[in-house]
Design a protein around this motif. Structure first.
Motif, mmCIF file in Angstrom:
data_model
loop_
_atom_site.group_PDB
_atom_site.id
_atom_site.type_symbol
_atom_site.label_atom_id
_atom_site.label_comp_id
_atom_site.label_asym_id
_atom_site.label_seq_id
_atom_site.Cartn_x
_atom_site.Cartn_y
_atom_site.Cartn_z
ATOM 1 N N ILE A 259 0.827 -1.208 0.000
ATOM 2 C CA ILE A 259 0.000 0.000 0.000
ATOM 3 C C ILE A 259 0.862 1.261 0.000
ATOM 4 C CG2 ILE A 259 -1.451 1.369 1.557
ATOM 5 C CD1 ILE A 259 -3.268 -0.938 1.894
ATOM 6 N N ARG A 260 2.042 1.188 0.578
ATOM 7 C CA ARG A 260 2.908 2.384 0.583
ATOM 8 C C ARG A 260 3.294 2.788 -0.841
ATOM 9 N NH1 ARG A 260 8.730 1.806 0.501
ATOM 10 N NH2 ARG A 260 9.364 -0.365 0.183
ATOM 11 N N VAL A 261 3.280 1.827 -1.765
ATOM 12 C CA VAL A 261 3.544 2.141 -3.169
ATOM 13 C C VAL A 261 2.245 2.504 -3.880
ATOM 14 C CG1 VAL A 261 4.422 1.235 -5.360
ATOM 15 C CG2 VAL A 261 5.570 0.643 -3.216
ATOM 16 N N ASP A 262 1.206 1.719 -3.666
ATOM 17 C CA ASP A 262 -0.057 1.916 -4.379
ATOM 18 C C ASP A 262 -0.638 3.310 -4.175
ATOM 19 O OD1 ASP A 262 0.063 -0.689 -5.294
ATOM 20 O OD2 ASP A 262 -1.249 -1.484 -3.728
ATOM 21 N N THR A 263 -0.607 3.800 -2.940
ATOM 22 C CA THR A 263 -1.281 5.063 -2.639
ATOM 23 C C THR A 263 -0.685 6.238 -3.409
ATOM 24 O OG1 THR A 263 0.134 5.261 -0.681
ATOM 25 C CG2 THR A 263 -2.071 4.384 -0.353
ATOM 26 N N SER A 264 0.564 6.111 -3.842
ATOM 27 C CA SER A 264 1.190 7.208 -4.587
ATOM 28 C C SER A 264 0.593 7.373 -5.973
ATOM 29 C CB SER A 264 2.703 6.966 -4.711
ATOM 30 O OG SER A 264 3.333 7.012 -3.449
ATOM 31 N N PHE A 265 -0.171 6.394 -6.421
ATOM 32 C CA PHE A 265 -0.674 6.413 -7.789
ATOM 33 C C PHE A 265 -2.193 6.533 -7.860
ATOM 34 C CE2 PHE A 265 3.441 4.472 -7.833
ATOM 35 C CZ PHE A 265 4.022 4.872 -9.022
ATOM 36 N N ILE A 266 -2.826 6.846 -6.750
ATOM 37 C CA ILE A 266 -4.288 6.928 -6.726
ATOM 38 C C ILE A 266 -4.702 8.336 -6.318
ATOM 39 C CG2 ILE A 266 -6.388 6.059 -5.650
ATOM 40 C CD1 ILE A 266 -4.862 3.441 -5.110
ATOM 41 N N LYS A 267 -5.468 8.984 -7.178
ATOM 42 C CA LYS A 267 -6.011 10.293 -6.823
ATOM 43 C C LYS A 267 -7.276 10.537 -7.628
ATOM 44 C CE LYS A 267 -3.407 13.263 -10.051
ATOM 45 N NZ LYS A 267 -2.493 14.434 -10.131
ATOM 46 N N THR A 268 -8.044 11.502 -7.208
ATOM 47 C CA THR A 268 -9.287 11.841 -7.892
ATOM 48 C C THR A 268 -9.246 13.295 -8.338
ATOM 49 O OG1 THR A 268 -10.362 12.482 -5.816
ATOM 50 C CG2 THR A 268 -10.598 10.182 -6.526
ATOM 51 N N ILE A 269 -10.126 13.634 -9.258
ATOM 52 C CA ILE A 269 -10.249 15.025 -9.692
ATOM 53 C C ILE A 269 -11.726 15.403 -9.687
ATOM 54 C CG2 ILE A 269 -8.164 14.982 -11.112
ATOM 55 C CD1 ILE A 269 -9.937 14.638 -13.562
ATOM 56 N N ASP A 270 -11.984 16.673 -9.576
ATOM 57 C CA ASP A 270 -13.351 17.199 -9.566
ATOM 58 C C ASP A 270 -13.940 17.077 -10.968
ATOM 59 O OD1 ASP A 270 -15.681 18.700 -9.547
ATOM 60 O OD2 ASP A 270 -14.866 20.228 -8.203
ATOM 61 N N PHE A 271 -14.952 16.230 -11.117
ATOM 62 C CA PHE A 271 -15.493 15.989 -12.450
ATOM 63 C C PHE A 271 -16.180 17.231 -13.011
ATOM 64 C CE2 PHE A 271 -19.137 14.768 -15.125
ATOM 65 C CZ PHE A 271 -18.437 14.247 -16.199
ATOM 66 N N LYS A 272 -16.876 17.975 -12.190
ATOM 67 C CA LYS A 272 -17.573 19.163 -12.684
ATOM 68 C C LYS A 272 -16.587 20.152 -13.290
ATOM 69 C CE LYS A 272 -21.584 18.965 -9.615
ATOM 70 N NZ LYS A 272 -22.362 19.677 -8.561
ATOM 71 N N GLU A 273 -15.439 20.304 -12.638
ATOM 72 C CA GLU A 273 -14.421 21.210 -13.167
ATOM 73 C C GLU A 273 -13.833 20.644 -14.456
ATOM 74 O OE1 GLU A 273 -12.101 24.546 -13.545
ATOM 75 O OE2 GLU A 273 -13.775 24.172 -12.175
ATOM 76 N N PHE A 274 -13.591 19.332 -14.475
ATOM 77 C CA PHE A 274 -13.035 18.683 -15.662
ATOM 78 C C PHE A 274 -13.968 18.822 -16.843
ATOM 79 C CE2 PHE A 274 -13.171 14.713 -18.203
ATOM 80 C CZ PHE A 274 -11.952 14.831 -18.854
ATOM 81 N N HIS A 275 -15.269 18.729 -16.594
ATOM 82 C CA HIS A 275 -16.254 18.716 -17.680
ATOM 83 C C HIS A 275 -16.847 20.098 -17.930
ATOM 84 C CE1 HIS A 275 -19.604 16.988 -20.129
ATOM 85 N NE2 HIS A 275 -18.717 16.034 -20.336
#
Length: 834
Positions: free
Chosen positions: A531-547
Motif C-alpha cells: 500500500i505504501r507504493v499503491d497510494t502514490s498512484f491513486i487520486k481523484t479530480i473534480d469531475f464538474k471542473e473537468f467537464h
C-alpha cells in the motif's frame, strides 16, 4: 505408510487452524475500499492520464450513443473521423463488465468503478487459483491479498490503463479454468475455458492477452505431459493418446475463444495491419525500424532493482515526494511501477527449497525468469529469440508489459513457499531448512542495511553511473544524485519489512502463534508494504471542473448549432493533440488516437506525438479539412510570432479573447475554410500515393475546384455551368443524407476520412465512395438533382458479429447443459506433482 498417515494428519491439523475462506471477500472489499475511499465516497472522477485525453471522451460518446439506441461504428470527433470499432477507439466498449457499467453509471464513475471491480476480482481469482492447486486456505488468503494489491496492477490506475488491469485480473482466472479443464475435462470446463479466452481478447489489450495465452498454453502442455499414468483419458483413451486428445481440445477451446471475440478481434486486426498508423512501424517499416520499435519501452537494469526497492528507479509524476519527477531511467517517462513486494519475494524464494510440487514450482520459476528476461528487451538475447521465432511479436512494442507474468508467477511461488513454512513450523519438521531460512533472512537484512548506508552516502549512484549506466544524461544524473536520501529511505523501509518477517518466522518456528495468527501477521506485513507504493498512484479530480466547457468552448458549441458543419484545430496543450473539445460535440482536425488512420496522419503532417505540421503551415490543408476555427493559447503570443506562413496568418481573424478560460487562456481565430461537402469539377488522376500527397500540399493544387483521384472516373466530370448546390438533410454518426443539384457532371467531395466501410446510394443506386485527396471521400455525380445517402456498412463487422453470436450460443449450451461428462478425470488433479 505411517509417515504418509502422519503427514496427512499434520496437513489436516494445519487446515483446521486456518482463516475462514469466506473472510477473503470482506477483507478484499475493505482493502480496495480503503485504497480508493476518496473515489468511492464522492462524485469525483478517478484520475488517469489516458482517461483525461481520449479515454473519457470516447466512452462518453459510446455510452450516449448506446442510450439513444445507436451502436457507433464511426467516431466523427477526432482526426477527421476514425472507425470506432475497428480502430479500438472505444477500447473496452464490447468487454461485458465495462459495457454494463457504462449503461448503469455515469461514464466518469463507470471508468473508475470498472478498475476497482477488477482489482477486487483479481484477488478472488487468485484465491480460486491457489485453492485449485490444493494449497491451504491460509496460503490462498495471503496470495489473494498480495495479488489484489500488486503495484504492477494497481499503479496502472494512474495512467487509466484499463486494458492492462483487466488482463492482469483475468490471468489467475484463465489459469484456473485451464487447470479445471486439464484436471477434469467436460463440456462445461471446456466452455468456461473458451469463454474466459474470449473475454480476455475483448479487453482489447491484444498484446498482454497474447502474452497470457502463450503462458497458459505452456501451462496446458506442462500439465498434460506431467500427468500420472494409469488414469482414464478422453473418450475412454489413456496414456499418450489421452494427452494428444486433451491438447487438441485445448487448442479447439482457444479457437472458439477467438471466434467468440470475433466482433472485436477481426475488424481490429484488419485495421491495424492495413490502415492504422502502426503500419509505419510494423508491416511497412524496414527490419531495423521494426525491431527498434518493437524493443522500445523495455525494462532496464535500474527497473530490475526497482522490483525490490521501489524508490530506486523513481517515477515521473505520481503523488508522493518519492514518485514526483524522480525517474532517471532510459525510457521517456515512467507512470507506473513494477514493484513485486519484498515479503512476496522472500516466501517465493522459500519454495525453491521445497521437495513438494517440484514440477509446478519449476514451471513457475521458468515462467517468471523467461518473462523477466523478455521484459528487458535488447538487454538479453531472450527477447530477440522470441522476436524471430514467434509470429506477432513484431507487431507489439513495450516488452516490459510481460512483467505481469512475473508478478503472477512469483505470487504463486509465494503460496508454495508459505506451504513450506506451515509444514516446517506446525508439523515440527525441517531443522536443517530452518537454518537455511535464518541464514537467508539475515543475509537479506545485511544486504538491505548495506544498501541503506551506501545509498545515503551516494556510493550506489556513483557506482551505477560509472559501470551500469555511464551514458546517463546530465538531467538523469542530477535526478539520481538528488534521489540518494529517497533511495536510502527505501532500503530502510525494506529492512523493517524483512525484520518483521524474521520476527513472524521466529514465532512460527517456536509455535508461539497459531497458523491463523501467523497468516494474519504475514498478510498485514504484505499489505503495509504494497500500500505504501499503491497510494502514490491513486487520486481523484473534480469531475464538474473537468467537464466544464468554459467560454471559448461554449461559444463554438453555440456556433455549431447555427452554422454548417465545421472543424476546430485546438492547440491547447501546445501539441495539436487536444481532444477535450470533442467531449462537447466539436469535431477536431487534430487530436490524439493510438491507432488513427495512417493516410490522415500523412495528410496533416503528424509524426508520433508531434504537432500536425501541415495544419500549421499549409493553407490547402486547413481549407481542405473544413477548419473554420482555431483555438490558440494566448501564451504563444501572436500566430505571426510563431513563424506561421503569411497565407495562413493573413486570413486569420480574432473573434474573441478570453482570460483564464479552460486549461489555458485562449484566443479563437476564424479561417476561411471550404464547406464540409462541396462540388468540384476538375479531377486530376495521380496513381502514386506519395506523388498525390505532394501535389495536395503544393501551391499548384486548388482544393476549391480540384480533386485528386487514383484512377480515372467512370465518366468525365465537366466545368460547372453554375455553382451547384449541396444541402444537408440529415447527419448522424453512422449515416448522412445530402440533396445535391448540379448543372454538369461533378465530384461531390466530403472533408471526412475515407474508409472501406463507407458506402453510398445516389437516388437509390449503389455508388462507390472513392478515396480522394489522399485520405478523404468523393462521390462522382452526373448532371441533375440527387439524393445522396452515405452510410457505414462493414462486411467484416457483420460477418464477425454473426460468428460471435453463433459461438456464444454453442458455448452457452456446453456450459449450461454440460452434455459430455467424464466418469474420471483425464489427469488426476488431486495427485499430480504431489
Amino acid at each position: 505408510m505411517g509417515n504418509m498417515s502422519k503427514q496427512t494428519n499434520n496437513s489436516l491439523l494445519i487446515e483446521a487452524q486456518t482463516i475462514p475462506g469466506w473472510l477473503i471477500i470482506p477483507t478484499l472489499l475493505f482493502l480496495v475500499g480503503f485504497l480508493f475511499r476518496d473515489f468511492i465516497f464522492s462524485n469525483d472522477m478517478l484520475y488517469g492520464s489516458d482517461t483525461l485525453s481520449l479515454g473519457y471522451m470516447a466512452r462518453e460518446f459510446y455510452a450516449n450513443s448506446i442510450l439513444k439506441g445507436i451502436f457507433p461504428l464511426w467516431n466523427p470527433y477526432i482526426l477527421g473521423g476514425t472507425p470506432f470499432l475497428d480502430s479500438l477507439a472505444g477500447g473496452d466498449s464490447l468487454y461485458p463488465p465495462s459495457a454494463l457499467l457504462l449503461l448503469v453509471l455515469d461514464p466518469h464513475r463507470a471508468l473508475g468503478w470498472k478498475l476497482l471491480v477488477h482489482i477486487l476480482m483479481a484477488g478472488l481469482f487468485m484465491y480460486q487459483w491457489i485453492k485449485k492447486l490444493h494449497l491451504s486456505t491460509n496460503s490462498a488468503f495471503i496470495a489473494a491479498i498480495a495479488y489484489s494489491l500488486s503495484p504492477i496492477m494497481v499503479t496502472l490506475t494512474h495512467g487509466g490503463q484499463d486494458g492492462k488491469i483487466f488482463i492482469i485480473a483475468l490471468t489467475p482466472l484463465l489459469f484456473s479454468m485451464c487447470e479445471s479443464f486439464i484436471g477434469r475435462p467436460s463440456s462445461r470446463s471446456f466452455g468456461l475455458l473458451s469463454l474466459t479466452i474470449g473475454l480476455a481478447i475483448l479487453t482489447t489489450h491484444f498484446q498482454m492477452a497474447y502474452f497470457l495465452f502463450l503462458a497458459v498454453g505452456a501451462y496446458a502442455c506442462f500439465r498434460t505431459l506431467n500427468q500420472k499414468s494409469g488414469h482414464e483419458g478422453i473418450v475412454g483413451y489413456s496414456g499418450r493418446l489421452a494427452r494428444v486428445n486433451l491438447l487438441g481440445l485445448f487448442g479447439l477451446a482457444a479457437i472458439l475463444g477467438l471466434a467468440l471475440s470475433a466482433i472485436q478481434f477481426f475488424p481490429a486486426s484488419s485495421y491495424v495491419l492495413e490502415h492504422s498508423r502502426r503500419t509505419a512501424t510494423t508491416t511497412a517499416a524496414t527490419p531495423e525500424e521494426a525491431r527498434s520499435y518493437s524493443s522500445s519501452w523495455s525494462l532496464h537494469p535500474e527497473e530490475i532493482v526497482g522490483l525490490v526497492i521501489p524508490e530506486f528507479v523513481g517515477v515521473s509524476n505520481a503523488n508522493d515526494q518519492w514518485s514526483q519527477n524522480t525517474y532517471w531511467g532510459r525510457n521517456g517517462f515512467k507512470g507506473n511501477h513494477e514493484y513485486l513486494g519484498l515479503a512476496i519475494l522472500v516466501f517465493a524464494a522459500f519454495s525453491l527449497r521445497s521437495k513438494r510440487r517440484k514440477s509446478l514450482r519449476n514451471f513457475m520459476v521458468s515462467l517468471a525468469v523467461l518473462s523477466l528476461l523478455f521484459s528487458l528487451g535488447e538487454h538479453t538475447p531472450i527477447w530477440g529469440l522470441f522476436y524471430k521465432v514467434l509470429p506477432g511479436i513484431n507487431l507489439f512494442r513495450a516488452p516490459s508489459l510481460s512483467i505481469f507474468l512475473v508478478g503472477f508467477s512469483v505470487t504463486t511461488l509465494m503460496a508454495l513457499g508459505l506451504e513450506e513454512v506451515w509444514t516446517l513450523g506446525f508439523a515440527g519438521k525441517g531443522k536443517s531448512i530452518w537454518k537455511y531460512i535464518w541464514r537467508f533472512m539475515l543475509g537479506i537484512i545485511t544486504v538491505l542495511l548495506l544498501g541503506f548506508i551506501f545509498s545515503k552516502s551516494g556510493t550506489i549512484a556513483k557506482l551505477w553511473t560509472s559501470f551500469l549506466y555511464p551514458d546517463i544524461s546530465d538531467t538523469g544524473r542530477q535526478i539520481l544524485y538528488g534521489n540518494n536520501l529517497l533511495i536510502a529511505k527505501g532500503f530502510f523501509y525494506s529492512t523493517l519489512i524483512a525484520t518483521c518477517l524474521l520476527a513472524v518466522l521466529a514465532g512460527v518456528q517456536r509455535r508461539l502463534c497459531r497458523p491463523q495468527l501467523a497468516a494474519i501477521a504475514i498478510a498485514t506485513i504484505i499489505i503495509v508494504d504494497l500500500i505504501r507504493v499503491d497510494t502514490s498512484f491513486i487520486k481523484t479530480i473534480d469531475f464538474k471542473e473537468f467537464h466544464r466547457a468554459g467560454p471559448t468552448i461554449q461559444l463554438l458549441v453555440d456556433r455549431q448549432r447555427e452554422e454548417t458543419p465545421f472543424r476546430v484545430l485546438s492547440l491547447t496543450g501546445l501539441n495539436g493533440q487536444d481532444v477535450r473539445p470533442g467531449m462537447f460535440g466539436l469535431e477536431l482536425a487534430g487530436g490524439h488516437h493510438p491507432n488513427d488512420l495512417a493516410r490522415y496522419r500523412e495528410l496533416i503532417g503528424m509524426t508520433g506525438s508531434g504537432l500536425p505540421m501541415n495544419l500549421l503551415t499549409n493553407h490547402n490543408i486547413l481549407s481542405l479539412l473544413n477548419v473554420r476555427y482555431i483555438l490558440w493559447p494566448k501564451q504563444l503570443g501572436k500566430p505571426s510570432e510563431q513563424g506561421l506562413p503569411e497565407n495562413i496568418v493573413g486570413h486569420l481573424r480574432e473573434i474573441q479573447q478570453l482570460g483564464g478560460a479552460d486549461m489555458f487562456s485562449e484566443i479563437i481565430y476564424t479561417f476561411p475554410d471550404l464547406e464540409r461537402a462541396r462540388l468540384v469539377h476538375d479531377a486530376i488522376v495521380i496513381q502514386d500515393e506519395n506523388n498525390a500527397l505532394d501535389f495536395v500540399l503544393s501551391d499548384q493544387f486548388d482544393p476549391s475546384t480540384q480533386v485528386i483521384v487514383s484512377e480515372p472516373l467512370p465518366f468525365q466530370i465537366q466545368p460547372l455551368v453554375k455553382p451547384g448546390q449541396v444541402s444537408w438533410v440529415s447527419r448522424n454518426t453512422n449515416d448522412m443524407r445530402l440533396e445535391v443539384i448540379t448543372e454538369s457532371n461533378a465530384m461531390l467531395v466530403l472533408s471526412d476520412n475515407w474508409f472501406p466501410g463507407w458506402k453510398s446510394r445516389v437516388n437509390g443506386q449503389l455508388t462507390e465512395v472513392l478515396r480522394v485527396n489522399h485520405s478523404l471521400r468523393g462521390i462522382p455525380l452526373t448532371k441533375g438533382v440527387h439524393s445522396v445517402d452515405i452510410y457505414y456498412e462493414s462486411s467484416i463487422v457483420t460477418l464477425s458479429m454473426k460468428l460471435t453470436m453463433l459461438t456464444l450460443s454453442i458455448l452457452c449450451v456446453l456450459v449450461i447443459w454440460n452434455p459430455i461428462k467424464y466418469k474420471s478425470p483425464a489427469i488426476n488433479s488431486d495427485k499430480y506433482d504431489a
